[in-house]
Design a protein around this motif. Structure first.
Motif, PDB file in Angstrom:
ATOM      1  N   GLY A  80       0.790  -1.225   0.000  1.00  0.00           N
ATOM      2  CA  GLY A  80       0.000   0.000   0.000  1.00  0.00           C
ATOM      3  C   GLY A  80       0.817   1.266   0.000  1.00  0.00           C
ATOM      4  O   GLY A  80       0.254   2.362   0.016  1.00  0.00           O
ATOM      5  N   CYS A  81       2.139   1.159  -0.037  1.00  0.00           N
ATOM      6  CA  CYS A  81       3.007   2.334  -0.084  1.00  0.00           C
ATOM      7  C   CYS A  81       3.241   2.713  -1.552  1.00  0.00           C
ATOM      8  O   CYS A  81       3.445   1.828  -2.398  1.00  0.00           O
ATOM      9  CB  CYS A  81       4.332   2.040   0.614  1.00  0.00           C
ATOM     10  SG  CYS A  81       5.487   3.425   0.634  1.00  0.00           S
ATOM     11  N   PRO A  82       3.231   3.999  -1.905  1.00  0.00           N
ATOM     12  CA  PRO A  82       3.532   4.388  -3.290  1.00  0.00           C
ATOM     13  C   PRO A  82       4.899   3.867  -3.724  1.00  0.00           C
ATOM     14  O   PRO A  82       5.855   3.855  -2.934  1.00  0.00           O
ATOM     15  CB  PRO A  82       3.505   5.920  -3.244  1.00  0.00           C
ATOM     16  CG  PRO A  82       2.636   6.247  -2.070  1.00  0.00           C
ATOM     17  CD  PRO A  82       2.871   5.151  -1.069  1.00  0.00           C
ATOM     18  N   LEU A  83       4.969   3.425  -4.969  1.00  0.00           N
ATOM     19  CA  LEU A  83       6.198   2.784  -5.460  1.00  0.00           C
ATOM     20  C   LEU A  83       7.390   3.732  -5.374  1.00  0.00           C
ATOM     21  O   LEU A  83       8.491   3.329  -4.952  1.00  0.00           O
ATOM     22  CB  LEU A  83       5.981   2.322  -6.903  1.00  0.00           C
ATOM     23  CG  LEU A  83       7.120   1.527  -7.532  1.00  0.00           C
ATOM     24  CD1 LEU A  83       7.343   0.215  -6.786  1.00  0.00           C
ATOM     25  CD2 LEU A  83       6.832   1.252  -9.009  1.00  0.00           C
ATOM     26  N   LEU A  84       7.206   4.990  -5.745  1.00  0.00           N
ATOM     27  CA  LEU A  84       8.316   5.948  -5.719  1.00  0.00           C
ATOM     28  C   LEU A  84       8.805   6.168  -4.289  1.00  0.00           C
ATOM     29  O   LEU A  84      10.021   6.176  -4.031  1.00  0.00           O
ATOM     30  CB  LEU A  84       7.869   7.272  -6.350  1.00  0.00           C
ATOM     31  CG  LEU A  84       8.934   8.368  -6.447  1.00  0.00           C
ATOM     32  CD1 LEU A  84      10.107   7.904  -7.289  1.00  0.00           C
ATOM     33  CD2 LEU A  84       8.325   9.648  -7.031  1.00  0.00           C
ATOM     34  N   VAL A  86      14.060  -0.831  -7.694  1.00  0.00           N
ATOM     35  CA  VAL A  86      13.137  -1.965  -7.686  1.00  0.00           C
ATOM     36  C   VAL A  86      12.971  -2.392  -6.232  1.00  0.00           C
ATOM     37  O   VAL A  86      13.969  -2.662  -5.556  1.00  0.00           O
ATOM     38  CB  VAL A  86      13.659  -3.137  -8.536  1.00  0.00           C
ATOM     39  CG1 VAL A  86      12.682  -4.312  -8.483  1.00  0.00           C
ATOM     40  CG2 VAL A  86      13.880  -2.709  -9.980  1.00  0.00           C
ATOM     41  N   PRO A  87      11.736  -2.453  -5.706  1.00  0.00           N
ATOM     42  CA  PRO A  87      11.545  -2.823  -4.294  1.00  0.00           C
ATOM     43  C   PRO A  87      12.180  -4.166  -3.974  1.00  0.00           C
ATOM     44  O   PRO A  87      12.130  -5.109  -4.764  1.00  0.00           O
ATOM     45  CB  PRO A  87      10.017  -2.879  -4.148  1.00  0.00           C
ATOM     46  CG  PRO A  87       9.490  -2.002  -5.227  1.00  0.00           C
ATOM     47  CD  PRO A  87      10.444  -2.147  -6.372  1.00  0.00           C
ATOM     48  N   SER A  88      12.791  -4.253  -2.792  1.00  0.00           N
ATOM     49  CA  SER A  88      13.468  -5.490  -2.393  1.00  0.00           C
ATOM     50  C   SER A  88      12.485  -6.654  -2.262  1.00  0.00           C
ATOM     51  O   SER A  88      12.855  -7.804  -2.532  1.00  0.00           O
ATOM     52  CB  SER A  88      14.206  -5.267  -1.068  1.00  0.00           C
ATOM     53  OG  SER A  88      13.294  -4.858  -0.056  1.00  0.00           O
ATOM     54  N   PHE A  89      11.242  -6.382  -1.862  1.00  0.00           N
ATOM     55  CA  PHE A  89      10.263  -7.459  -1.743  1.00  0.00           C
ATOM     56  C   PHE A  89       9.998  -8.107  -3.097  1.00  0.00           C
ATOM     57  O   PHE A  89       9.835  -9.333  -3.189  1.00  0.00           O
ATOM     58  CB  PHE A  89       8.961  -6.908  -1.152  1.00  0.00           C
ATOM     59  CG  PHE A  89       7.861  -7.928  -1.060  1.00  0.00           C
ATOM     60  CD1 PHE A  89       7.927  -8.963  -0.128  1.00  0.00           C
ATOM     61  CD2 PHE A  89       6.767  -7.870  -1.900  1.00  0.00           C
ATOM     62  CE1 PHE A  89       6.922  -9.918  -0.046  1.00  0.00           C
ATOM     63  CE2 PHE A  89       5.751  -8.811  -1.817  1.00  0.00           C
ATOM     64  CZ  PHE A  89       5.830  -9.843  -0.900  1.00  0.00           C
TER      65      PHE A  89
END
Length: 489
Positions: free
Chosen positions: A294-298, A308-311
């Protein structure tokens, strides 16, 4: 011998006695001894024997819980306190059965899919019976039991939010079930709305009266002389009065102090809001942690210092390691409870090791990854790019279509562009094992189309949008090497 004088015809007839209502012609003769002599005189007197039809009407109690307010009738009882009145509940409405459109949207607090169906509806004093067919009302078969709507404690109200149909009202029962009732004509719907509302009101009040006191109405014997007793001289049962005060006193007291309580609550809320610490302070103290889902990608990439998000990296590596050949990878859903558990751990910034036995089902990992993309406040393909991507996929000439898609992806923000490149590179590896996992470009397009992109405002063209979403993802998969400038192997 003394002469007898008959005053029956000549004597002046006295006026009727108030409260008794006995006509002069109904008088009877009584022999009395004259005080001055042996002669007997005939005198006219009132009869001391009253017929049942001559009795005056019993006075109606003005108590707030009497029968006039709750539709309770008291059948005639015997005198002398032997035949006390018994409270009898009478239905407020006499509504015949009728076909109504019914939709059950909630059962015991759990929401259900809204499905309208025509039901034969029968209203009784405290419940509404819904039959699939009219013949079932008189049928004795086991499988023909109706759906019973308990009206005791239920609320009935018109609604325009729960359905786009006209003439719809809602019944919310005490048990948390909700029904929508609708009729094509307003007159029919209004008649049922009023009838159901009155039945619910009446059954609720009857329940309250039964639970608050065991004596509903005063006995006949408690009214001496029937019409002669006035409200000021009526005998009252102190125990009964005390039970009434116990039942209603707290409610009246609560109503009187209601405004004061509300003012106090408002003041306390204002003080709490003015004193509460800022979000920054709560984060510094560790009371509030930044979420991943639910957090904005940026914002997420800036916080982690990556593009790129670690998850996303962790999930893709786990699937590459043990899920490329899994049957229906990304199409089959994992256990929802386990997926939510994984999400909770990630949001709490706990160490995540997908090699642990509790994450051995690869479909749980793919389910969590899809959930991450679906819960982005703005999708991986931002809202402002949805229209241009749809126009690009409509281009007939293949080379121009590829060039248009490539240009649009290069115009994306850097985190979006890099995440899309990593994801589609992974999906190409999934397609390389399509003989074992049985996943095709069309199957992956159906799964990831609505997951990676959707319009900001859905104008009711959900089916049309889904077609374009699937076509866009499928085309990017086919032309990934050209669009993302990947090395051909």
């Amino acid at each position: 011998m003394a002469a007898r004088r008959n005053f029956q015809s000549s004597a002046k007839q006295p006026p009727p006695v108030p409260g008794i209502g006995l006509a002069p012609q109904d008088a009877v003769q009584m022999r009395i001894k004259a005080p001055g002599g042996p002669a007997e005189r005939l005198s006219q007197s009132r009869s001391m024997v009253l017929q049942e039809s001559d009795l005056p009407k019993k006075p109606i109690s003005r108590h707030r819980r009497n029968q006039s307010q709750h539709n309770v009738s008291v059948p005639g009882g015997g005198g002398g306190g032997g035949g006390g009145g018994v409270a009898v509940y009478e239905p407020l409405v006499d509504l015949k059965g009728e076909h109504m459109n019914v939709a059950k949207i909630s059962e015991s607090g759990k929401k259900q899919r809204k499905n309208w169906s025509s039901m034969w509806s029968v209203l009784s004093s405290d419940q509404m019976l819904l039959y699939k067919e009219r013949q079932q009302e008189t049928s004795l078969k086991t499988g023909s039991k109706p759906d019973v709507v308990r009206l005791r404690g239920a609320s009935v109200e018109w609604t325009t939010e729960k359905s786009s149909r006209k003439n719809v009202f809602q019944i919310r029962t005490n048990a948390g079930s909700e029904y929508l009732i609708q009729a094509d004509g307003y007159a029919t719907a209004s008649r049922w709305f009023n009838a159901v509302g009155k039945a619910a009101d009446s059954s609720t009040k009857l329940t309250l009266r039964r639970s608050s006191s065991t004596e509903y109405l005063p006995r006949t014997g408690s009214l001496p002389g029937y019409g002669s007793a006035s409200p000021s001289t009526k005998q009252r049962n102190p125990v009964h009065r005390r039970s009434i005060n116990m039942f209603g006193g707290s409610r009246l007291k609560h109503s009187a102090s209601d405004s004061t309580d509300k003012t106090g609550v408002k003041d306390r809320l204002k003080k709490f809001i003015s004193r509460r610490p800022s979000m920054k302070t709560l984060k510094e103290k560790g009371l509030i942690k930044d979420r991943v889902f639910g957090c904005p990608l940026l914002a997420l990439c800036e916080r982690e210092g990556v593009t790129v998000p670690s998850f996303v990296h962790v999930c893709l590596e786990a699937v590459d390691k043990r899920g490329l050949e899994a049957d229906g990878i990304y199409r089959v859903s994992g256990n929802l409870a386990t997926v939510q558990k994984l999400r909770f751990i990630v949001d709490q910034e706990e160490d995540l090791d997908l090699d642990q036995p509790q994450w051995e089902d690869v479909h749980v990992v793919t389910g969590a990854l899809k959930l991450f993309f679906r819960e982005l406040p703005e999708p991986l393909v931002p809202f402002r790019f949805f229209g241009p991507f749809v126009e690009a996929v409509k281009i007939k000439e293949s080379r121009l279509k590829v060039q248009a898609m490539k240009t649009l992806i290069q115009d994306l923000p850097q985190p979006n562009q890099d995440t899309m490149k990593v994801l589609f590179t992974h999906l190409l590896r999934v397609l390389s094992c399509s003989r074992r996992n049985l996943m095709s470009t069309q199957g992956l397009g159906i799964v990831f189309g609505p997951t990676l992109m959707w319009p900001e405002l859905d104008a009711g063209n959900m089916a049309v949008n889904m077609v374009y979403q699937t076509q866009i993802v499928e085309f990017i998969l086919i032309e990934s090497q050209e669009i993302f400038s990947l090395d051909r192997k």
